[in-house]
Design a protein around this motif. Structure first.
Motif, PDB file in Angstrom:
ATOM      1  N   GLU A   1       1.038  -1.208  -0.001  1.00 30.34           N
ATOM      2  CA  GLU A   1      -0.002   0.081   0.045  1.00 30.34           C
ATOM      3  C   GLU A   1       0.957   1.209  -0.098  1.00 30.34           C
ATOM      4  OE1 GLU A   1      -3.498   2.212   2.630  1.00 30.34           O
ATOM      5  OE2 GLU A   1      -2.556   0.381   3.309  1.00 30.34           O
ATOM      6  N   VAL A   2       0.568   2.019  -0.758  1.00 30.15           N
ATOM      7  CA  VAL A   2       1.161   3.550  -0.794  1.00 30.15           C
ATOM      8  C   VAL A   2       0.854   4.423   0.305  1.00 30.15           C
ATOM      9  CG1 VAL A   2       1.178   5.760  -1.881  1.00 30.15           C
ATOM     10  CG2 VAL A   2       1.258   3.790  -3.453  1.00 30.15           C
ATOM     11  N   GLY A   3       1.858   5.066   0.801  1.00 29.35           N
ATOM     12  CA  GLY A   3       1.551   5.679   2.301  1.00 29.35           C
ATOM     13  C   GLY A   3       0.826   6.972   1.797  1.00 29.35           C
ATOM     14  N   LEU A   4       1.515   7.900   0.870  1.00 29.35           N
ATOM     15  CA  LEU A   4       0.750   8.897   0.654  1.00 29.35           C
ATOM     16  C   LEU A   4       1.218   9.362  -0.890  1.00 29.35           C
ATOM     17  CD1 LEU A   4      -0.490  11.610   1.427  1.00 29.35           C
ATOM     18  CD2 LEU A   4       1.702  12.642   1.925  1.00 29.35           C
ATOM     19  N   GLY A   5       0.182   9.674  -1.667  1.00 28.15           N
ATOM     20  CA  GLY A   5       0.340  10.138  -3.094  1.00 28.15           C
ATOM     21  C   GLY A   5       0.778   8.712  -3.982  1.00 28.15           C
ATOM     22  N   GLY A   6       1.818   8.627  -4.450  1.00 22.43           N
ATOM     23  CA  GLY A   6       2.411   7.463  -5.278  1.00 22.43           C
ATOM     24  C   GLY A   6       3.672   7.849  -6.060  1.00 22.43           C
ATOM     25  N   ARG A   7       3.553   8.494  -6.773  1.00 28.37           N
ATOM     26  CA  ARG A   7       4.674   9.093  -7.503  1.00 28.37           C
ATOM     27  C   ARG A   7       6.042   9.123  -6.938  1.00 28.37           C
ATOM     28  NH1 ARG A   7       6.564  14.144 -10.816  1.00 28.37           N
ATOM     29  NH2 ARG A   7       5.019  15.188  -9.400  1.00 28.37           N
ATOM     30  N   PHE A   8       5.869   9.960  -5.613  1.00 29.88           N
ATOM     31  CA  PHE A   8       7.171  10.018  -4.878  1.00 29.88           C
ATOM     32  C   PHE A   8       7.048   9.423  -3.575  1.00 29.88           C
ATOM     33  CE2 PHE A   8       7.475  13.974  -7.798  1.00 29.88           C
ATOM     34  CZ  PHE A   8       8.641  13.508  -8.202  1.00 29.88           C
ATOM     35  N   ASP A   9       6.366   8.462  -3.480  1.00 28.41           N
ATOM     36  CA  ASP A   9       5.777   7.599  -2.311  1.00 28.41           C
ATOM     37  C   ASP A   9       7.063   6.708  -1.976  1.00 28.41           C
ATOM     38  OD1 ASP A   9       3.866   7.041   0.106  1.00 28.41           O
ATOM     39  OD2 ASP A   9       4.388   4.986  -0.769  1.00 28.41           O
ATOM     40  N   ALA A  10       7.310   6.460  -0.838  1.00 32.08           N
ATOM     41  CA  ALA A  10       8.667   5.561  -0.684  1.00 32.08           C
ATOM     42  C   ALA A  10       8.249   4.377  -1.210  1.00 32.08           C
ATOM     43  CB  ALA A  10       9.036   5.691   0.868  1.00 32.08           C
ATOM     44  N   THR A  11       7.359   3.727  -1.300  1.00 27.66           N
ATOM     45  CA  THR A  11       7.038   2.427  -1.815  1.00 27.66           C
ATOM     46  C   THR A  11       7.116   2.472  -3.319  1.00 27.66           C
ATOM     47  OG1 THR A  11       4.629   2.929  -2.116  1.00 27.66           O
ATOM     48  CG2 THR A  11       5.315   1.888   0.194  1.00 27.66           C
ATOM     49  N   ASN A  12       7.211   3.336  -3.914  1.00 27.06           N
ATOM     50  CA  ASN A  12       7.293   3.444  -5.217  1.00 27.06           C
ATOM     51  C   ASN A  12       8.895   3.044  -6.118  1.00 27.06           C
ATOM     52  OD1 ASN A  12       6.116   3.420  -8.064  1.00 27.06           O
ATOM     53  ND2 ASN A  12       6.378   5.744  -8.333  1.00 27.06           N
ATOM     54  N   VAL A  13       9.257   2.011  -5.281  1.00 28.79           N
ATOM     55  CA  VAL A  13      10.567   1.540  -5.748  1.00 28.79           C
ATOM     56  C   VAL A  13      10.654   0.322  -6.644  1.00 28.79           C
ATOM     57  CG1 VAL A  13      11.788   2.846  -3.791  1.00 28.79           C
ATOM     58  CG2 VAL A  13      10.961   0.663  -3.487  1.00 28.79           C
ATOM     59  N   ILE A  14       9.403  -0.223  -6.833  1.00 28.51           N
ATOM     60  CA  ILE A  14       9.210  -1.644  -7.442  1.00 28.51           C
ATOM     61  C   ILE A  14       9.168  -1.181  -8.939  1.00 28.51           C
ATOM     62  CG2 ILE A  14       7.593  -3.613  -7.722  1.00 28.51           C
ATOM     63  CD1 ILE A  14       8.719  -2.838  -4.889  1.00 28.51           C
ATOM     64  N   ASP A  15      10.285  -1.595  -9.853  1.00 27.58           N
ATOM     65  CA  ASP A  15      10.314  -1.410 -11.118  1.00 27.58           C
ATOM     66  C   ASP A  15       9.268  -2.008 -12.051  1.00 27.58           C
ATOM     67  OD1 ASP A  15      12.452   0.201 -10.844  1.00 27.58           O
ATOM     68  OD2 ASP A  15      13.867  -1.585 -10.928  1.00 27.58           O
ATOM     69  N   LYS A  16       8.950  -3.433 -11.566  1.00 26.88           N
ATOM     70  CA  LYS A  16       7.956  -4.016 -12.432  1.00 26.88           C
ATOM     71  C   LYS A  16       6.899  -5.031 -11.501  1.00 26.88           C
ATOM     72  CE  LYS A  16       7.980  -6.830 -16.782  1.00 26.88           C
ATOM     73  NZ  LYS A  16       7.406  -5.820 -17.291  1.00 26.88           N
ATOM     74  N   PRO A  17       5.934  -4.085 -11.137  1.00 24.60           N
ATOM     75  CA  PRO A  17       4.815  -4.890 -10.418  1.00 24.60           C
ATOM     76  C   PRO A  17       4.035  -5.749 -11.110  1.00 24.60           C
ATOM     77  CG  PRO A  17       4.410  -2.642 -10.695  1.00 24.60           C
ATOM     78  CD  PRO A  17       5.557  -2.809 -11.252  1.00 24.60           C
ATOM     79  N   ALA A  18       3.358  -6.799 -10.288  1.00 27.15           N
ATOM     80  CA  ALA A  18       2.554  -7.873 -10.921  1.00 27.15           C
ATOM     81  C   ALA A  18       1.312  -6.885 -11.248  1.00 27.15           C
ATOM     82  CB  ALA A  18       2.043  -9.094 -10.207  1.00 27.15           C
ATOM     83  N   ALA A  19       0.847  -6.035 -10.945  1.00 26.36           N
ATOM     84  CA  ALA A  19      -0.248  -5.125 -11.133  1.00 26.36           C
ATOM     85  C   ALA A  19      -0.216  -3.906 -10.215  1.00 26.36           C
ATOM     86  CB  ALA A  19      -1.604  -5.623 -10.672  1.00 26.36           C
ATOM     87  N   ALA A  20      -0.478  -2.673 -10.726  1.00 29.30           N
ATOM     88  CA  ALA A  20      -0.598  -1.411  -9.814  1.00 29.30           C
ATOM     89  C   ALA A  20      -2.305  -0.887  -9.943  1.00 29.30           C
ATOM     90  CB  ALA A  20       0.030  -0.337 -10.689  1.00 29.30           C
ATOM     91  N   VAL A  21      -2.737  -0.864  -8.794  1.00 28.88           N
ATOM     92  CA  VAL A  21      -4.128  -0.576  -8.601  1.00 28.88           C
ATOM     93  C   VAL A  21      -4.217   0.973  -7.957  1.00 28.88           C
ATOM     94  CG1 VAL A  21      -6.271  -1.269  -7.381  1.00 28.88           C
ATOM     95  CG2 VAL A  21      -4.433  -2.796  -8.114  1.00 28.88           C
TER      96      VAL A  21
END
Length: 441
Positions: free
Chosen positions: A142-162
């Motif tokens: 789960e994204v913490g806040l936003g998405g583009r610059f959120d700390a979780t957005n370090v996954i290059d190739k997710p199985a899916a993005a929702v």
């Protein structure tokens, strides 16, 4: 040895801002840790304003019903930080242990060597480190806040993005328009990876999400109400996409909005490659999903004993315009079944649009009892919350605590026991669960 709480307190000194959206600091730390984000099980990444946690809860329940081990990362926690990190095990996941959490925190602290980094960034790095070292079939992130610059957005190739439904929240970080907010959330879409867009409440958000997914080259692109649909029919959930139709039980989680969240969860799992499940896995998942503090009925514990006899006591962390809208709709549905007097006990942060939240309850709530939120510097004083609720036409009063508010309801001479909703903040929801003695499991 340091406790996890002591380590988190130490992390607070590493960066002057609690929130500073950026990927540079966490990418540096993960690189120093040997890039654990590259050694994760398949990741389903989830952003949105409302419904992220519920959608993840449905996915977890379905995956576990199918016999898979599921890692889960969510935020914020309600009572203990450990709730954010659930480790997958056959037969059901478990929260990370204190020893394992402390060990990961200490490793991250040592490698970071005092460099500036926010608490969310360093604790997210620790979670990723733990997930990379524990076997599982999938990670729900789960994204913490936003998405583009959120700390979780370090996954290059997710199985899916929702992306779940988008509304107005965190304007100081994400922008004041729905287009700006949607663009930030769409930052988790990746080229060549499935993008799933939940049915949206606002056309501007929907259009921006679709445009961004197409621009980045996300594929396949699944758009709610176009590529998949979900609706209630005869008290059941009917889901349909190009693979066919699923006739499923009503979701366990309460509220009409949970049909959308459940349908989005099914679409995401199918897009991520989990389409071969038996129908029984989807059936079991919908009826077993748990998500504390979100339209949770409190029927046991200390607080129901304080409240008037035979009352309904509900808890929800909803705190924005759209969260209030779905809460009001759910309470209206309950009123159609039983027209008990409806009372709100609410505490809110100063960063939230309290007026927009309370407007949803005009003509529905008999009274709003405003309470403070303990230990939160940003919390509005109870009299300020009451004044805002009164400004939209609601009858209000104040109480020094939730317990006092519940006890005061014994003095009301109503023909029926009341329906009580405690809401306005996830921090208040955590406080209530702790006071009630019913901690998340």
């Amino acid at each position: 040895m340091d406790s996890s709480d002591a380590l988190i307190a130490r992390f607070l000194a590493l960066h002057p801002k609690t929130i500073d959206l950026s990927l540079g600091r966490i990418q540096r730390l993960l690189g120093q840790l040997g890039n654990p984000e590259r050694r994760l099980p398949p990741v389903i990444h989830v952003a949105g304003t409302n419904g992220k946690g519920s959608t993840i809860a449905f996915m977890r329940a379905i995956l576990e019903s199918a016999g898979l081990a599921v890692h889960v990362y969510t935020s914020p926690h309600l009572v203990r930080f450990h709730e954010r990190i659930r480790l997958g095990h056959f037969g059901g996941g478990r929260y990370v242990t204190e020893d394992r959490l402390v060990e990961a925190f200490r490793r991250c602290e040592a490698v970071n060597a005092g460099e500036p980094i926010t608490v969310f960034e360093i604790t997210t790095a620790a979670a990723i480190l733990i997930f990379s070292e524990e076997p599982a079939d999938v990670l729900l992130l789960e994204v913490g806040l936003g998405g583009r610059f959120d700390a979780t957005n370090v996954i290059d190739k997710p199985a899916a993005a929702v992306v779940t439904p988008i509304g107005h929240d965190h304007a100081e970080y994400l922008g004041t328009t729905l287009q700006a907010i949607a663009k930030e959330k769409a930052g988790i879409f990746k080229r060549g990876c499935p993008a799933i867009i939940a049915p949206q409440d606002y056309a501007e958000a929907d259009q921006t999400l679709v445009s961004e997914a197409e621009r980045i080259g996300a594929s396949p692109l699944l758009i709610g109400q176009q590529d998949f649909s979900v609706h209630e029919e005869g008290g059941r959930l009917v889901y349909q996409d190009e693979r066919g139709l699923l006739d499923l039980p009503r979701p366990k989680l309460i509220g009409r909005h949970q049909f959308i969240n459940a349908g989005t969860a099914i679409a995401a799992l199918r897009a991520a490659g989990f389409e071969q499940f038996e129908t029984s896995a989807f059936e079991a998942g919908l009826t077993r999903a748990e998500w504390p503090g979100r339209l949770q009925r409190l029927s046991r514990g200390r607080l129901p004993e304080i409240a008037p006899k035979d009352c309904e006591l509900w808890l929800d962390g909803g705190h924005n315009l759209d969260g209030g809208r779905v809460l009001a709709a759910a309470m209206a549905d309950q009123s159609e079944r039983n027209d008990a007097p409806f009372v709100i006990i609410a505490g809110m942060l100063g960063t939230k649009d309290a007026q927009a939240f309370f407007k949803n309850f005009f003509g529905l709530a008999r009274e709003v009892i405003a309470v403070p939120i303990a230990g939160q510097i940003a919390a509005r004083p109870a009299d300020e919350v009451a004044a805002i609720a009164a400004s939209v036409g609601l009858t209000t009063s104040t109480a020094p605590s939730v317990e006092t508010a519940l006890a005061s309801l014994h003095n009301y001479m109503w023909d029926k026991a009341p329906r009580i909703l405690i809401c306005g903040s996830l921090y208040l929801a955590g406080e209530v669960l702790a006071a009630n003695g019913t901690l998340p499991e």
